[in-house]
Design a protein around this motif. Structure first.
Motif, PDB file in Angstrom:
ATOM      1  N   THR A 134      44.946  50.488  41.435  1.00 45.85           N
ATOM      2  CA  THR A 134      44.394  49.433  42.267  1.00 45.85           C
ATOM      3  C   THR A 134      42.920  49.304  41.896  1.00 45.85           C
ATOM      4  O   THR A 134      42.241  50.310  41.665  1.00 45.85           O
ATOM      5  CB  THR A 134      44.554  49.789  43.754  1.00 45.85           C
ATOM      6  OG1 THR A 134      45.953  49.971  44.017  1.00 45.85           O
ATOM      7  CG2 THR A 134      44.008  48.697  44.644  1.00 45.85           C
ATOM      8  N   ILE A 135      42.427  48.064  41.828  1.00 48.11           N
ATOM      9  CA  ILE A 135      41.067  47.837  41.330  1.00 48.11           C
ATOM     10  C   ILE A 135      40.202  47.106  42.352  1.00 48.11           C
ATOM     11  O   ILE A 135      40.718  46.428  43.241  1.00 48.11           O
ATOM     12  CB  ILE A 135      41.094  47.021  40.022  1.00 48.11           C
ATOM     13  CG1 ILE A 135      41.739  45.647  40.251  1.00 48.11           C
ATOM     14  CG2 ILE A 135      41.794  47.797  38.920  1.00 48.11           C
ATOM     15  CD1 ILE A 135      41.591  44.686  39.102  1.00 48.11           C
ATOM     16  N   PRO A 136      38.882  47.213  42.196  1.00 46.62           N
ATOM     17  CA  PRO A 136      37.988  46.418  43.036  1.00 46.62           C
ATOM     18  C   PRO A 136      37.835  45.012  42.452  1.00 46.62           C
ATOM     19  O   PRO A 136      38.046  44.808  41.246  1.00 46.62           O
ATOM     20  CB  PRO A 136      36.665  47.191  42.955  1.00 46.62           C
ATOM     21  CG  PRO A 136      36.690  47.838  41.608  1.00 46.62           C
ATOM     22  CD  PRO A 136      38.147  48.182  41.368  1.00 46.62           C
ATOM     23  N   PRO A 137      37.457  44.042  43.268  1.00 47.28           N
ATOM     24  CA  PRO A 137      37.250  42.678  42.769  1.00 47.28           C
ATOM     25  C   PRO A 137      36.231  42.590  41.622  1.00 47.28           C
ATOM     26  O   PRO A 137      36.345  41.709  40.769  1.00 47.28           O
ATOM     27  CB  PRO A 137      36.757  41.913  43.997  1.00 47.28           C
ATOM     28  CG  PRO A 137      37.303  42.676  45.159  1.00 47.28           C
ATOM     29  CD  PRO A 137      37.302  44.109  44.716  1.00 47.28           C
ATOM     30  N   SER A 138      35.288  43.505  41.578  1.00 48.01           N
ATOM     31  CA  SER A 138      34.284  43.469  40.501  1.00 48.01           C
ATOM     32  C   SER A 138      34.934  43.591  39.122  1.00 48.01           C
ATOM     33  O   SER A 138      34.434  43.024  38.148  1.00 48.01           O
ATOM     34  CB  SER A 138      33.230  44.559  40.696  1.00 48.01           C
ATOM     35  OG  SER A 138      33.840  45.836  40.726  1.00 48.01           O
ATOM     36  N   ASN A 139      36.072  44.275  39.014  1.00 46.32           N
ATOM     37  CA  ASN A 139      36.758  44.376  37.726  1.00 46.32           C
ATOM     38  C   ASN A 139      37.318  43.022  37.294  1.00 46.32           C
ATOM     39  O   ASN A 139      37.313  42.684  36.113  1.00 46.32           O
ATOM     40  CB  ASN A 139      37.878  45.408  37.788  1.00 46.32           C
ATOM     41  CG  ASN A 139      37.367  46.834  37.815  1.00 46.32           C
ATOM     42  OD1 ASN A 139      36.219  47.090  38.178  1.00 46.32           O
ATOM     43  ND2 ASN A 139      38.221  47.776  37.464  1.00 46.32           N
ATOM     44  N   LEU A 181      45.176  43.192  44.048  1.00 49.18           N
ATOM     45  CA  LEU A 181      44.283  42.351  44.841  1.00 49.18           C
ATOM     46  C   LEU A 181      45.023  41.163  45.457  1.00 49.18           C
ATOM     47  O   LEU A 181      45.954  40.621  44.856  1.00 49.18           O
ATOM     48  CB  LEU A 181      43.136  41.844  43.975  1.00 49.18           C
ATOM     49  CG  LEU A 181      42.169  42.934  43.495  1.00 49.18           C
ATOM     50  CD1 LEU A 181      41.147  42.349  42.535  1.00 49.18           C
ATOM     51  CD2 LEU A 181      41.468  43.601  44.676  1.00 49.18           C
ATOM     52  N   ALA A 182      44.569  40.753  46.623  1.00 52.11           N
ATOM     53  CA  ALA A 182      45.156  39.617  47.327  1.00 52.11           C
ATOM     54  C   ALA A 182      44.847  38.322  46.580  1.00 52.11           C
ATOM     55  O   ALA A 182      43.802  38.202  45.937  1.00 52.11           O
ATOM     56  CB  ALA A 182      44.601  39.544  48.746  1.00 52.11           C
ATOM     57  N   PRO A 183      45.752  37.344  46.657  1.00 52.32           N
ATOM     58  CA  PRO A 183      45.553  36.080  45.945  1.00 52.32           C
ATOM     59  C   PRO A 183      44.210  35.399  46.222  1.00 52.32           C
ATOM     60  O   PRO A 183      43.556  34.911  45.303  1.00 52.32           O
ATOM     61  CB  PRO A 183      46.722  35.214  46.429  1.00 52.32           C
ATOM     62  CG  PRO A 183      47.795  36.197  46.737  1.00 52.32           C
ATOM     63  CD  PRO A 183      47.068  37.376  47.321  1.00 52.32           C
TER      64      PRO A 183
END
Length: 173
Positions: free
Chosen positions: A116-121, A153-155
């Protein structure tokens, strides 16, 4: 060098709706609710994945199955030759595929290893794709939902983050 037209594609209804909202005022970006199998031909196909370019799951596997094992081998060779073996998040590798529908592949990792990744990726991967130097033969680019699969991540987060990258590379709206 011209600016390529971009198609954002995914089979996820919620992601396509979020993209349509986020990119509503961007005429150079279209949204296609489709799978890779049904995606029309584009000069460049983008895929995300892990920094080791092991294309064995999700969209990466579908890309490898469609384009051939040699595409994964080329991405890994390019990573070894120019990046020391792995492709960092925020970088990308472009290879010829030899495929009629998608002659070029841009591989832009969103994660070092499957996780699972952060949005920054997603921001970094999208920036890499949007700032990659495209030549005059590369008029159309198909980009999937970066971080929407294995990245977890959520859409709406994916759509907003990809739009932020667009704004950073093209000027804020």
């Amino acid at each position: 060098m011209s600016t390529p037209a971009i198609t954002l594609f995914d089979h996820n209804d919620a992601l396509c709706a979020a993209w349509r909202e986020a990119f509503a005022d961007v005429p150079d970006v279209t949204v296609a609710h489709t799978s890779l199998t049904d995606l029309p031909a584009h000069d460049v196909l983008v895929t995300a994945g892990n920094s080791h370019a092991i294309m064995d799951g999700g969209l990466d596997l579908a890309v490898r199955d469609l384009l051939g094992q040699h595409v994964q081998d080329r991405v890994q060779w390019q990573a070894a030759a120019s990046l020391g073996g792995t492709i960092p998040v925020g970088a990308c590798v472009t290879v010829r595929t030899g495929h009629e529908r998608f002659p070029w592949l841009v591989y832009a990792p969103t994660m070092r290893t499957p996780q699972t990744i952060p949005p920054s990726n997603v921001l970094l991967a999208t920036l890499a794709v949007l700032t990659n130097p495209y030549d005059d033969a590369q008029h159309t680019i198909a980009i999937p939902g970066l971080g929407a699969g294995a990245g977890g991540l959520a859409p709406d987060v994916v759509a907003r983050t990809m739009r932020t990258a667009w704004d950073l590379t093209r000027g804020a709206r």
